[in-house]
Design a protein around this motif. Structure first.
Motif, short mmCIF file in Angstrom:
data_model
loop_
_atom_site.label_atom_id
_atom_site.label_comp_id
_atom_site.label_asym_id
_atom_site.label_seq_id
_atom_site.Cartn_x
_atom_site.Cartn_y
_atom_site.Cartn_z
N THR A 86 10.88 1.61 4.17
CA THR A 86 11.03 1.77 2.30
C THR A 86 10.55 0.27 1.34
OG1 THR A 86 13.21 1.57 1.91
CG2 THR A 86 13.34 3.87 2.48
N SER A 87 10.73 -0.29 2.14
CA SER A 87 10.89 -1.38 1.60
C SER A 87 8.68 -1.84 1.62
CB SER A 87 11.00 -2.99 1.87
OG SER A 87 12.00 -2.49 1.19
N LEU A 88 8.38 -1.54 3.78
CA LEU A 88 6.88 -1.70 3.80
C LEU A 88 6.00 -0.48 2.37
CD1 LEU A 88 7.28 -1.40 6.88
CD2 LEU A 88 6.92 -3.53 6.25
N ALA A 89 6.61 0.72 2.45
CA ALA A 89 6.46 1.73 1.55
C ALA A 89 5.22 0.91 0.57
CB ALA A 89 6.55 2.94 1.81
N ARG A 90 6.61 1.22 -0.29
CA ARG A 90 6.37 0.13 -1.53
C ARG A 90 5.57 -0.91 -1.76
NH1 ARG A 90 10.81 -3.46 -3.58
NH2 ARG A 90 9.25 -4.62 -3.22
N ARG A 91 5.53 -2.29 -1.11
CA ARG A 91 4.15 -2.61 -1.13
C ARG A 91 2.96 -2.35 -0.34
NH1 ARG A 91 9.19 -6.43 2.10
NH2 ARG A 91 10.34 -6.66 0.84
N ALA A 92 3.50 -1.65 -0.11
CA ALA A 92 2.00 -1.47 0.30
C ALA A 92 1.23 0.13 -1.04
CB ALA A 92 1.75 0.16 1.57
N ALA A 93 2.43 0.46 -1.56
CA ALA A 93 1.23 0.56 -2.63
C ALA A 93 1.43 0.06 -3.61
CB ALA A 93 2.84 2.17 -3.07
N SER A 94 2.33 -1.06 -3.85
CA SER A 94 1.56 -2.11 -4.38
C SER A 94 0.27 -2.88 -4.38
CB SER A 94 3.13 -3.12 -4.73
OG SER A 94 4.07 -2.60 -5.16
N ALA A 95 0.38 -3.14 -3.40
CA ALA A 95 -1.07 -3.64 -2.39
C ALA A 95 -2.41 -2.08 -3.10
CB ALA A 95 -1.24 -3.78 -1.66
N ARG A 96 -2.10 -1.39 -2.89
CA ARG A 96 -3.24 0.21 -3.57
C ARG A 96 -3.57 0.01 -5.03
NH1 ARG A 96 -0.39 3.36 0.95
NH2 ARG A 96 0.69 3.41 -0.04
N ALA A 97 -2.40 -0.40 -5.01
CA ALA A 97 -2.45 0.19 -7.59
C ALA A 97 -3.68 -1.15 -7.67
CB ALA A 97 -0.79 -0.53 -7.97
N PHE A 98 -2.79 -2.20 -7.14
CA PHE A 98 -3.82 -3.41 -7.69
C PHE A 98 -5.31 -3.52 -7.04
CE2 PHE A 98 -5.49 -7.64 -6.04
CZ PHE A 98 -5.83 -8.98 -7.02
N SER A 99 -5.26 -2.82 -5.35
CA SER A 99 -6.72 -3.20 -5.23
C SER A 99 -7.52 -2.57 -6.34
CB SER A 99 -6.77 -2.32 -4.12
OG SER A 99 -8.07 -2.49 -4.03
N ALA A 105 -11.63 -3.25 -12.50
CA ALA A 105 -12.04 -4.60 -13.21
C ALA A 105 -13.60 -5.26 -13.21
CB ALA A 105 -10.62 -5.23 -13.99
N GLY A 106 -13.59 -4.78 -11.94
CA GLY A 106 -14.87 -6.05 -11.05
C GLY A 106 -14.74 -7.05 -10.87
N LEU A 107 -13.31 -7.28 -10.26
CA LEU A 107 -12.92 -8.27 -9.85
C LEU A 107 -12.58 -7.98 -8.21
CD1 LEU A 107 -9.69 -9.48 -11.41
CD2 LEU A 107 -11.19 -10.07 -12.08
N LEU A 108 -13.28 -7.35 -7.62
CA LEU A 108 -13.51 -6.81 -6.16
C LEU A 108 -14.37 -5.86 -5.66
CD1 LEU A 108 -9.54 -6.20 -4.61
CD2 LEU A 108 -11.17 -8.12 -4.05
N PRO A 109 -15.00 -5.55 -4.87
CA PRO A 109 -16.68 -5.67 -4.70
C PRO A 109 -15.90 -4.20 -4.70
CG PRO A 109 -16.17 -7.19 -2.87
CD PRO A 109 -15.37 -7.02 -4.29
N ALA A 110 -15.37 -3.89 -3.75
CA ALA A 110 -14.21 -2.26 -3.05
C ALA A 110 -13.15 -1.96 -3.08
CB ALA A 110 -15.15 -2.53 -1.85
N ASP A 111 -12.29 -0.65 -3.04
CA ASP A 111 -11.65 -0.71 -3.57
C ASP A 111 -10.86 -1.34 -1.90
OD1 ASP A 111 -8.62 -0.13 -3.88
OD2 ASP A 111 -8.83 1.97 -4.48
N VAL A 112 -10.54 -1.47 -1.56
CA VAL A 112 -9.94 -2.22 -0.52
C VAL A 112 -8.91 -1.54 -0.01
CG1 VAL A 112 -11.36 -4.16 0.12
CG2 VAL A 112 -9.38 -4.70 -0.64
N GLY A 113 -7.85 -1.99 -0.83
CA GLY A 113 -6.28 -0.98 -0.12
C GLY A 113 -6.89 0.56 -0.09
N ALA A 114 -7.81 1.21 -0.07
CA ALA A 114 -7.66 2.93 -0.55
C ALA A 114 -7.22 3.50 0.67
CB ALA A 114 -9.41 2.69 -1.22
N ALA A 115 -7.93 2.04 1.56
CA ALA A 115 -8.01 2.92 3.05
C ALA A 115 -6.04 1.91 3.36
CB ALA A 115 -8.93 2.47 3.79
#
Length: 341
Positions: A86-99, A105-115
């Motif tokens: 459950t913690s891993l799933a939540r942390r992955a969701a956090s990373a995807r949301a940030f990405s 916002a133009g801070l990342l050239p690509a949405d790397v967390g989508a995959a």
């Protein structure tokens, strides 16, 4: 401040300025734009600081260098240190949301967390009370108690005994079980979250239509009906209970604590647990009453979509778990009663 919060703050301060600024900007986005709760924002920030701390250790000191391999390495490290699914799933969701936000916002050239994939969180079936058990719990405050078995009132004092209302006297003493009764009735009758119940104002109750206006996660507003027993409890509380407990800091709060302010969710959890214990029931929380309300609605023939709306679930998948509870009950009854089970 907890030890975990102090650790997160220290790691945040140690991050390179660009990464630290990205964390702060994302937190502000969650709070002001997405209208997330303080608790949710803190959880996202904790995950993000952990991710960036790991990225820096891998040599990634610029946000543009963040890629899928870094995200996967971070999750892998979390798993090796014993993080639950459950913690891993939540942390992955956090990373995807940030990405996703950083890419927009133009801070990342690509949405790397989508995959980024994450383990499916194991969802245990919620424990629920039977209808007669729920009734016994809700009726607890109406049963007269002896001095050796006091009703729960509010936060325990340093000796573990219940505290008394700030306003003393027979009226204030008698107001506590009225408050407890309306709390229990609303939690079970409507299935609202404990934070939603404690956040209710007097003006959020529509007595004519027997509906309460609730502000749920993300500030989403919904209307939830309640029944005649809850209406009686509300009438008694507003007529005889609340006036005896109201104080300078009460404002428009519907449910009041011992000192006259808005009832705290932590206190509400203690109230539910104490009455459950007094009634000889399994350990029960406000969320357990929410589970029970949803299950009893579905078992009574309510439409799944209607229950989703009542509970304030954004996804139907969150509501479908209650159908599993009902199926498990059906299977248990079948195993017990059918000769060929």
């Amino acid at each position: 401040m907890s030890r975990s919060d102090r650790s997160t703050r220290a790691m945040h301060q140690a991050l390179p300025p660009a990464l630290r600024e990205a964390v702060d900007d994302f937190a502000e986005h969650l709070s002001r734009v997405r209208n997330r709760s303080t608790h949710t924002v803190r959880a996202y920030v904790t995950d993000l600081v952990s991710l960036f701390d790991h990225a820096v250790r891998m040599g990634c000191v610029d946000l543009a260098e963040l890629d899928l391999s870094v995200l996967r390495s971070w999750l892998a490290r979390q798993r090796t240190t014993g993080a639950a699914r459950t913690s891993l799933a939540r942390r992955a969701a956090s990373a995807r949301a940030f990405s996703a936000w950083a890419h927009r916002a133009g801070l990342l050239p690509a949405d790397v967390g989508a995959a980024l994939a994450s383990p499916r969180a194991h969802r245990e079936l919620p424990s629920v009370l039977r209808a007669d058990q729920a009734a016994a719990l809700v009726d607890g405050p109406t049963r007269r108690v002896t001095p050796t078995d006091p009703p729960p009132t509010d936060l325990p004092n340093t000796h573990g005994a219940p505290t008394k209302p700030a306003r003393t006297g027979p009226a204030a003493e008698a107001a506590v079980p009225l408050r407890d009764r309306v709390l229990l009735e609303l939690l079970y009758a409507t299935g609202v979250r404990v934070s939603e119940a404690c956040g209710l104002d007097v003006g959020d109750v529509d007595h004519g239509r027997r509906v309460i206006r609730v502000f749920g996660k993300g500030g989403r507003e919904r209307s939830v009906p309640y029944g005649v027993p809850a209406q009686r409890a509300l009438d008694d509380w507003l007529r005889r209970g609340r006036p005896a407990m109201v104080g300078a800091h009460s404002g428009d709060a519907l449910l009041l604590g011992a000192r006259g302010g808005r009832l705290n969710p932590t206190t509400a959890r203690q109230i539910v647990g104490a009455y459950a214990e007094a009634a000889g029931l399994p350990r029960t929380s406000p969320h357990g009453l929410r589970h029970s309300a949803a299950t009893h609605l579905l078992e009574g023939g309510a439409d799944l979509r209607a229950v989703q709306e009542l509970l304030g679930h954004s996804s139907l998948a969150s509501t479908q778990i209650y159908t599993h509870v009902s199926v498990e009950r059906l299977r248990a009854a079948y195993r017990q009663a059918h000769p060929r089970a």
